[in-house]
Design a protein around this motif. Structure first.
Motif, PDB file in Angstrom:
ATOM      1  N   SER A   8       0.829  -1.204   0.000  1.00  0.00           N
ATOM      2  CA  SER A   8       0.000   0.000   0.000  1.00  0.00           C
ATOM      3  C   SER A   8       0.865   1.257   0.000  1.00  0.00           C
ATOM      4  O   SER A   8       0.566   2.223  -0.701  1.00  0.00           O
ATOM      5  N   ILE A   9       1.960   1.222   0.758  1.00  0.00           N
ATOM      6  CA  ILE A   9       2.863   2.403   0.788  1.00  0.00           C
ATOM      7  C   ILE A   9       3.508   2.595  -0.572  1.00  0.00           C
ATOM      8  O   ILE A   9       3.580   3.714  -1.096  1.00  0.00           O
ATOM      9  N   ARG A  10       3.950   1.487  -1.181  1.00  0.00           N
ATOM     10  CA  ARG A  10       4.562   1.602  -2.515  1.00  0.00           C
ATOM     11  C   ARG A  10       3.542   2.107  -3.523  1.00  0.00           C
ATOM     12  O   ARG A  10       3.851   2.930  -4.394  1.00  0.00           O
ATOM     13  N   LEU A  11       2.297   1.657  -3.370  1.00  0.00           N
ATOM     14  CA  LEU A  11       1.263   2.121  -4.277  1.00  0.00           C
ATOM     15  C   LEU A  11       1.017   3.606  -4.116  1.00  0.00           C
ATOM     16  O   LEU A  11       0.860   4.343  -5.097  1.00  0.00           O
ATOM     17  N   GLN A  12       0.972   4.075  -2.878  1.00  0.00           N
ATOM     18  CA  GLN A  12       0.793   5.501  -2.633  1.00  0.00           C
ATOM     19  C   GLN A  12       1.934   6.319  -3.229  1.00  0.00           C
ATOM     20  O   GLN A  12       1.727   7.382  -3.813  1.00  0.00           O
ATOM     21  N   GLN A  13       3.171   5.795  -3.047  1.00  0.00           N
ATOM     22  CA  GLN A  13       4.333   6.504  -3.618  1.00  0.00           C
ATOM     23  C   GLN A  13       4.250   6.564  -5.130  1.00  0.00           C
ATOM     24  O   GLN A  13       4.507   7.602  -5.746  1.00  0.00           O
ATOM     25  N   LYS A  14       3.866   5.430  -5.747  1.00  0.00           N
ATOM     26  CA  LYS A  14       3.762   5.397  -7.209  1.00  0.00           C
ATOM     27  C   LYS A  14       2.671   6.365  -7.688  1.00  0.00           C
ATOM     28  O   LYS A  14       2.841   7.085  -8.671  1.00  0.00           O
ATOM     29  N   LYS A  15       1.536   6.379  -6.955  1.00  0.00           N
ATOM     30  CA  LYS A  15       0.465   7.285  -7.351  1.00  0.00           C
ATOM     31  C   LYS A  15       0.885   8.748  -7.183  1.00  0.00           C
ATOM     32  O   LYS A  15       0.530   9.601  -7.997  1.00  0.00           O
ATOM     33  N   LYS A  16       1.652   9.011  -6.124  1.00  0.00           N
ATOM     34  CA  LYS A  16       2.145  10.376  -5.925  1.00  0.00           C
ATOM     35  C   LYS A  16       3.067  10.789  -7.053  1.00  0.00           C
ATOM     36  O   LYS A  16       2.962  11.893  -7.594  1.00  0.00           O
ATOM     37  N   GLN A  17       3.978   9.883  -7.432  1.00  0.00           N
ATOM     38  CA  GLN A  17       4.857  10.172  -8.564  1.00  0.00           C
ATOM     39  C   GLN A  17       4.045  10.360  -9.844  1.00  0.00           C
ATOM     40  O   GLN A  17       4.328  11.240 -10.660  1.00  0.00           O
ATOM     41  N   ALA A  18       3.000   9.533 -10.003  1.00  0.00           N
ATOM     42  CA  ALA A  18       2.178   9.643 -11.203  1.00  0.00           C
ATOM     43  C   ALA A  18       1.459  10.995 -11.241  1.00  0.00           C
ATOM     44  O   ALA A  18       1.352  11.626 -12.297  1.00  0.00           O
ATOM     45  N   ARG A  19       0.955  11.415 -10.079  1.00  0.00           N
ATOM     46  CA  ARG A  19       0.275  12.718 -10.038  1.00  0.00           C
ATOM     47  C   ARG A  19       1.233  13.853 -10.371  1.00  0.00           C
ATOM     48  O   ARG A  19       0.866  14.798 -11.069  1.00  0.00           O
ATOM     49  N   MET A  20       2.455  13.746  -9.867  1.00  0.00           N
ATOM     50  CA  MET A  20       3.450  14.802 -10.154  1.00  0.00           C
ATOM     51  C   MET A  20       3.767  14.837 -11.653  1.00  0.00           C
ATOM     52  O   MET A  20       3.833  15.915 -12.260  1.00  0.00           O
ATOM     53  N   ILE A  21       3.941  13.653 -12.238  1.00  0.00           N
ATOM     54  CA  ILE A  21       4.237  13.603 -13.678  1.00  0.00           C
ATOM     55  C   ILE A  21       3.057  14.127 -14.477  1.00  0.00           C
ATOM     56  O   ILE A  21       3.204  14.891 -15.437  1.00  0.00           O
ATOM     57  N   GLN A  22       1.816  13.720 -14.082  1.00  0.00           N
ATOM     58  CA  GLN A  22       0.622  14.195 -14.787  1.00  0.00           C
ATOM     59  C   GLN A  22       0.487  15.711 -14.669  1.00  0.00           C
ATOM     60  O   GLN A  22       0.087  16.390 -15.632  1.00  0.00           O
ATOM     61  N   LYS A  23       0.832  16.229 -13.472  1.00  0.00           N
ATOM     62  CA  LYS A  23       0.754  17.678 -13.273  1.00  0.00           C
ATOM     63  C   LYS A  23       1.731  18.395 -14.194  1.00  0.00           C
ATOM     64  O   LYS A  23       1.392  19.417 -14.803  1.00  0.00           O
ATOM     65  N   ALA A  24       2.955  17.843 -14.317  1.00  0.00           N
ATOM     66  CA  ALA A  24       3.939  18.459 -15.211  1.00  0.00           C
ATOM     67  C   ALA A  24       3.484  18.383 -16.659  1.00  0.00           C
ATOM     68  O   ALA A  24       3.613  19.345 -17.425  1.00  0.00           O
ATOM     69  N   LEU A  25       2.908  17.223 -17.048  1.00  0.00           N
ATOM     70  CA  LEU A  25       2.408  17.079 -18.419  1.00  0.00           C
ATOM     71  C   LEU A  25       1.254  18.031 -18.682  1.00  0.00           C
ATOM     72  O   LEU A  25       1.145  18.629 -19.771  1.00  0.00           O
ATOM     73  N   ASP A  26       0.351  18.189 -17.680  1.00  0.00           N
ATOM     74  CA  ASP A  26      -0.770  19.122 -17.845  1.00  0.00           C
ATOM     75  C   ASP A  26      -0.268  20.550 -18.003  1.00  0.00           C
ATOM     76  O   ASP A  26      -0.800  21.331 -18.812  1.00  0.00           O
ATOM     77  N   ALA A  27       0.779  20.887 -17.226  1.00  0.00           N
ATOM     78  CA  ALA A  27       1.344  22.239 -17.337  1.00  0.00           C
ATOM     79  C   ALA A  27       1.944  22.463 -18.710  1.00  0.00           C
ATOM     80  O   ALA A  27       1.758  23.510 -19.330  1.00  0.00           O
ATOM     81  N   GLU A  28       2.665  21.456 -19.225  1.00  0.00           N
ATOM     82  CA  GLU A  28       3.244  21.583 -20.562  1.00  0.00           C
ATOM     83  C   GLU A  28       2.146  21.678 -21.622  1.00  0.00           C
ATOM     84  O   GLU A  28       2.231  22.476 -22.563  1.00  0.00           O
ATOM     85  N   GLU A  29       1.075  20.895 -21.441  1.00  0.00           N
ATOM     86  CA  GLU A  29      -0.025  20.946 -22.402  1.00  0.00           C
ATOM     87  C   GLU A  29      -0.713  22.309 -22.367  1.00  0.00           C
ATOM     88  O   GLU A  29      -1.075  22.879 -23.401  1.00  0.00           O
ATOM     89  N   GLU A  30      -0.893  22.844 -21.177  1.00  0.00           N
ATOM     90  CA  GLU A  30      -1.519  24.161 -21.043  1.00  0.00           C
ATOM     91  C   GLU A  30      -0.654  25.236 -21.692  1.00  0.00           C
ATOM     92  O   GLU A  30      -1.161  26.125 -22.395  1.00  0.00           O
ATOM     93  N   ALA A  31       0.670  25.142 -21.459  1.00  0.00           N
ATOM     94  CA  ALA A  31       1.582  26.112 -22.081  1.00  0.00           C
ATOM     95  C   ALA A  31       1.527  26.007 -23.600  1.00  0.00           C
ATOM     96  O   ALA A  31       1.560  27.011 -24.321  1.00  0.00           O
ATOM     97  N   PHE A  32       1.441  24.757 -24.090  1.00  0.00           N
ATOM     98  CA  PHE A  32       1.338  24.555 -25.539  1.00  0.00           C
ATOM     99  C   PHE A  32       0.054  25.167 -26.077  1.00  0.00           C
ATOM    100  O   PHE A  32       0.038  25.796 -27.144  1.00  0.00           O
TER     101      PHE A  32
END
Length: 235
Positions: A8-32
């Motif tokens: 469960s802890i590893r899953l939370q960490q992976k989801k946190k990393q995924a959210r951070m990556i998605q946030k960065a991708l969303d920011a790049e998409e918005e800038a585009f």
């Protein structure tokens, strides 16, 4: 450390990393999107200027045709208008070039997006047949494996350097031992020469000893003969 953590802890960490990556991708998409909106606005302005310039040109040509008798008086004004037209045409040409550059960039971005969409489809297929739930988890796992690969390469490089150092030390040790072996061989040769000389001396002394023993035997026999003769004479 990852093995010691709960799923469960590893899953939370992976989801946190995924959210951070998605946030960065969303920011790049918005800038585009913002850049594309700016390009579209610029393109609309250029189209409006071009239409305005065309209308003005048509109006000017019509004015020249209808007022040919006023051509001489309006020559200076027309010259100025031509200069303005040339300047505007230069601006339009420059704007068209800028627009072409922007179009090329847009085409490159679109081509790259189309190219990378294949990998997105591939990752989606991987998620379907693997234990991962999202593409971000696959990407995170890939990054982890890449870091592990780099660490292994660094470790291998360190081991190779240690092996090279060990080879150098072994070569030095071998050279030193070969020098000692050569020295021992020289000493052994000297001892062999001395042994051969001693063996020769032993043979000589054994010959002398045999001669002495033979002489002693003769003397003993002679002494026994003398004793017997003396005893006989005494009797």
């Amino acid at each position: 450390e990852e093995d010691s953590q709960s799923p469960s802890i590893r899953l939370q960490q992976k989801k946190k990393q995924a959210r951070m990556i998605q946030k960065a991708l969303d920011a790049e998409e918005e800038a585009f999107k913002v850049r594309m909106e700016a390009i579209n606005c610029r393109w609309k302005d250029l189209q409006a200027k071009e239409a305005q310039l065309k209308a003005y040109t048509q109006k000017f040509e019509k004015f020249i045709q209808e007022n040919d008798e006023k051509r001489i008086r309006a020559l200076k004004k027309a010259s100025k208008e031509r200069e303005l037209k040339i300047q505007r045409e230069k601006e339009l040409l420059r704007a068209r070039r800028e627009l072409e550059v922007l179009r090329n960039k847009h085409q490159k971005i679109y081509s790259a997006l189309q190219k990378y969409s294949i990998f997105n489809k591939y990752l989606e297929d991987v998620v379907k047949v693997s234990e991962f739930e999202e593409i971000r988890e696959v990407i995170g796992r890939h990054k982890t494996l890449v870091r592990m690969h780099e660490d292994l390469l660094q470790s291998a490089q360190t081991r190779m350097e240690m092996i090279e150092k060990a080879k150098v030390l072994l070569a030095q040790y071998t050279e030193e031992k070969e020098d000692k072996i050569l020295q021992y061989n020289n000493e052994l040769a000297q001892l062999q020469t001395r042994f051969d000389q001693a063996h020769s001396d032993v043979l000589i002394w054994e010959s002398h000893w045999a001669h002495i023993q033979n002489t002693a035997a003769e003397k003993t026999l002679m002494l026994g003969t003398i004793k017997m003769a003396t005893l006989n004479l005494f009797q």
